[in-house]
Design an enzyme around this catalytic site. Structure first.
Site, PDB file in Angstrom:
ATOM      1  CB  THR A  93      12.440   5.292 -25.233  1.00 48.72           C
ATOM      2  OG1 THR A  93      13.417   4.832 -26.270  1.00 48.72           O
ATOM      3  CG2 THR A  93      12.854   5.028 -23.743  1.00 48.72           C
ATOM      4  CG  ASP A  94       9.458   9.063 -29.752  1.00 50.64           C
ATOM      5  OD1 ASP A  94      10.266   8.834 -30.566  1.00 50.64           O
ATOM      6  OD2 ASP A  94       8.445  10.137 -29.690  1.00 50.64           O
ATOM      7  CD1 TRP A  95      15.317   5.867 -32.777  1.00 50.61           C
ATOM      8  CD2 TRP A  95      13.091   5.246 -31.846  1.00 50.61           C
ATOM      9  NE1 TRP A  95      14.979   4.601 -33.213  1.00 50.61           N
ATOM     10  CE2 TRP A  95      13.741   3.963 -32.573  1.00 50.61           C
ATOM     11  CE3 TRP A  95      12.300   4.904 -31.079  1.00 50.61           C
ATOM     12  CZ2 TRP A  95      13.062   2.819 -32.479  1.00 50.61           C
ATOM     13  CZ3 TRP A  95      11.360   3.951 -31.196  1.00 50.61           C
ATOM     14  CH2 TRP A  95      11.941   2.811 -31.822  1.00 50.61           C
TER      15      TRP A  95
END
Length: 737
Positions: free
Chosen positions: A262-264
């Site tokens: 994931t992106d954060w």
């Protein structure tokens, strides 16, 4: 500890968890798949789930009981970010994490040179390896859809073919260091405004023809080991757990065997994350950069909630087997890869690479004589000028600071002013001219008007006495400019630069404008300024690169990787109502469809101020007549095209020859022409080379939404050979039968 693998292995041995017979997964002479299968057979369900989520801000767990180390990640893609604290977003303030800042990826794309991409990947990979990172979060290959996107500087322009060609060598050379590329942001993260929830809707043609090709090339040709999901939704479902783009396209059609990360903070639902292709969840329960929460890492969607669903039979056990297999594969390729080379940081070779990439990426937009029959201002002849005034905040600003996750802690940084003084010595004077405020994320200083007026007045007075003025302006990495987390608020230059340019030009006609930015800007003064250079964000050696080009030590050879619209409404994404850009805060529709960038300008006959592929030189190149190997082509044949190109000037230079194809008549709307091939050649004065391109049937296909497949449609086509998308030097018609 310097060797994480050894430390973990020693811990496992001390606990008596390793038998006398070495497990297959520890034997790196064994095939990776055998090692994955062996390790998986020894792990508990809890250990498998623990692999799937963060254990700190930038690491995910291994399996200590089995001597399998964690994964350590770092932001890229222009340099390895300074060390972040274990459990908050503050910098750790280490004294050994300063690195080389490489030019932004817009600059790399502007080189149009895959060899520069390979040098970039090799150098940044060595620095990531030295810093003991297993995953570098980059490169970014999202398409430049609108100049308002605050994160365009991290990407490779508006054309999917150019981005595809340029990202592959970067990935390949990076991963030779045992560091995984994490190609981002997959997919359609083409704006920062409302990035966490905006629901992007577009046609299948636009998806497959424009927005996916660079990601596909990264996987199928680059062999990327990981992919970062984007924040936005796609057709109603978050991209980080999206059945269409992760299960069906990435892992199904493209056979991707790596990890989706994931992106954060990009995960939003345990069930969807479990079944829709997500492998590692990072940064949840934060907003990605600034906030903390009371939740622990075990509260992540792919942590205890996922474990509970597995035990209760609410999601198939096959999902965790697949995720754990992919994560183990990534660990064996990186953290447990004992064959990877030693790293290095801030070496002469890395600085040389950064400087040469900058040299080849700088674009000379305009260079006209100030007086009739006079010489252009560039290159700057040291013997001609005794008083050179450098103006501008960007001449001294540390442009590695700000920008969000791309912020870098550098060991060395050569400013444009330093670079010019190194060449021209005490002939160079400096005036700030305008103020842009402190480097900050999420907000920006307001500069009092009295300060604006005072700085402008000082620069104008000094310009009256100067022989030559070099204004170094553009954007910077603050909020609402070239920065993560927000889009630009205006297409024009900020901080009163338009007024400054007009005032300087009013008192001194010998004005060179250097724009440092990752985006196109509006230029109401363009007719008055005789010399304009697009300088990008050039990193640690940026001042040297600019001085190399401005002085003529290097002949500029960069070409624009995106169009500069004359006004914002001339851009396809901005030509419709707000639903097209920026959306209504919930939903967005890509109404320009496949007509992105030059495809829009050419097809709609709306001229760009500076065209895609445009870039001038200090020499001239003469193109001969292109010749095709045949007048017809069948669907199982190839066609070759040859073009002689000669350096007709007096200095050595490099030229980028571009091949576009136009379909004369089709059952669907197609762009007037599309880039299909290019090459960059070096020529001495008077030297001529013959360039050969090979056209394949794949170059002529479009995505057929009815058949859900790439389609060839017989008919008449034209091959255009150009120095830019509008500077066409030759045309060859042919027929596909």
């Amino acid at each position: 500890m310097k060797n994480k693998f050894l430390a973990t292995l020693l811990f496992a041995c001390s606990m008596g968890t390793l038998s006398a017979q070495t497990p297959v997964y520890l034997d790196d002479s064994q095939p990776v798949e055998a090692r994955v299968k062996d390790a998986l057979s020894r792990m508990t369900l809890e250990e498998k789930v623990a692999l799937c989520h963060a254990q700190s801000k930038f690491s995910s767990a291994g399996v200590p009981r089995l001597g399998i180390p964690e994964l350590w990640m770092s932001d890229g893609p222009h340099g390895v970010r300074a060390e972040i604290n274990w459990n908050d977003w503050g910098y750790a303030n280490w004294t050994n994490d300063s690195i080389t800042a490489f030019p932004a990826l817009t600059c790399l794309a502007a080189t149009w040179n895959p060899e520069m991409s390979a040098r970039y990947g090799k150098a940044i990979g060595e620095e990531a390896r030295y810093r003991e990172k297993d995953v570098l979060l980059g490169p970014g290959v999202n398409i430049y859809r609108t100049p308002m996107n605050g994160r365009n500087f991290e990407y490779m322009g508006e054309d999917p073919y150019l981005a595809s060609i340029m990202c592959v060598p970067y990935i390949q050379e990076l991963q030779k260091n045992g560091v995984a590329a994490c190609v981002k942001h997959y997919a359609l993260n083409n704006q920062e405004l409302w990035r966490g929830h905006i629901d992007v809707n577009l046609s299948d043609r636009a998806l497959y023809e424009i927005y996916l090709p660079a990601f596909k090339a990264a996987v199928e040709q680059g062999g990327a080991w990981s992919i970062m999901g984007s924040y936005n939704k796609i057709r109603g479902q978050h991209a980080c757990h999206n059945d269409l783009i992760l299960n069906k396209i990435l892992k199904g059609d493209w056979k991707f065997d790596g990890c989706v990360i994931t992106d954060w903070g990009g995960a939003h639902d345990t069930y969807e994350a479990a079944v829709n292709g997500l492998d590692i969840e990072m940064g949840s329960y934060t907003n990605g950069l600034t906030s903390e929460s009371a939740f622990t890492y075990n509260d992540y969607y792919l942590a205890h909630p996922y474990l509970a669903m597995l035990k209760e039979g609410k999601v198939p056990m096959s999902t965790i087997e697949d995720k754990a297999s992919r994560i183990l594969r990534l660990i064996f390729r990186t953290a447990m890869n004992r064959q990877k080379p030693y790293g290095a940081v801030c070496t002469d070779e890395h600085y040389a690479a950064a400087r040469e990439i900058g040299n080849e990426g700088i674009v000379l937009l305009k260079n006209t004589p100030v007086v009739k029959k006079g010489a252009p201002l560039l290159p700057i002849d040291a013997a001609k000028y005794q008083n050179i005034l450098v103006v501008g905040d960007n001449a001294v600003r540390l442009l590695n600071q700000g920008g969000g996750s791309s912020e870098l802690k550098v060991k060395d940084m050569v400013s444009p002013l330093d670079g010019l003084r190194a060449v021209y010595g005490d002939k160079v004077q400096y005036a700030k001219g305008y103020a842009a405020g402190r480097p900050m994320y999420g907000r920006a200083d307001e500069v009092p008007q009295t300060v604006v007026d005072s700085l402008r007045a000082e620069a104008v007075e000094m310009a009256k006495k100067a022989d030559l003025v070099v204004l170094v302006g553009g954007l910077n990495k603050n909020h609402f400019q070239d920065c993560e987390g927000g889009d630009r608020l205006q297409y024009g230059l900020p901080f009163g630069q338009n007024e400054l340019i007009e005032a300087l030009q009013g008192v001194n006609k010998n004005l060179v404008l250097v724009l440092l930015s990752g985006n196109a800007v509006e230029m109401p003064w363009v007719a008055k300024v005789p010399a304009i250079v697009q300088g990008w964000y050039l990193g640690s050696m940026g001042g040297k690169s600019l001085a190399d080009v401005l002085s003529g030590a290097v002949n500029p050879s960069g070409k624009l990787p995106f169009s500069f619209p004359a006004k914002l409404a001339d851009c396809g994404a901005n030509a419709f109502d707000a639903l097209s850009y920026p959306g209504d805060s919930i939903k967005q529709v890509y109404k320009e469809d496949v007509l992105v960038g030059y495809r829009w300008h050419d097809t709609k006959k709306i001229p760009a101020l500076f065209s895609f592929g445009h870039g001038l030189s200090y020499t001239t190149f003469a193109y001969g007549k292109p010749v095709a190997s045949a007048k017809t082509m069948t669907t199982d044949e190839m066609l070759t095209v040859t073009i002689p190109v000669k350096n007709a000037g007096s200095v050595a230079g490099k030229e980028i020859i571009q091949l576009y194809v136009g379909d004369e008549k089709c059952s669907v709307l197609r762009p007037a022409k599309e880039l299909k091939h290019f090459t960059k050649i070096a020529l001495e004065p008077g030297e001529e080379k013959t360039v050969t391109f090979t056209l394949t049937p794949d170059d002529l296909k479009f995505y057929d939404e009815t058949a859900s497949a790439w389609t060839l449609e017989p008919g008449k086509f034209k091959i255009y050979i150009g120095a830019s998308s509008t500077d066409i030097r030759g045309m060859v018609p042919f027929e596909l039968k």
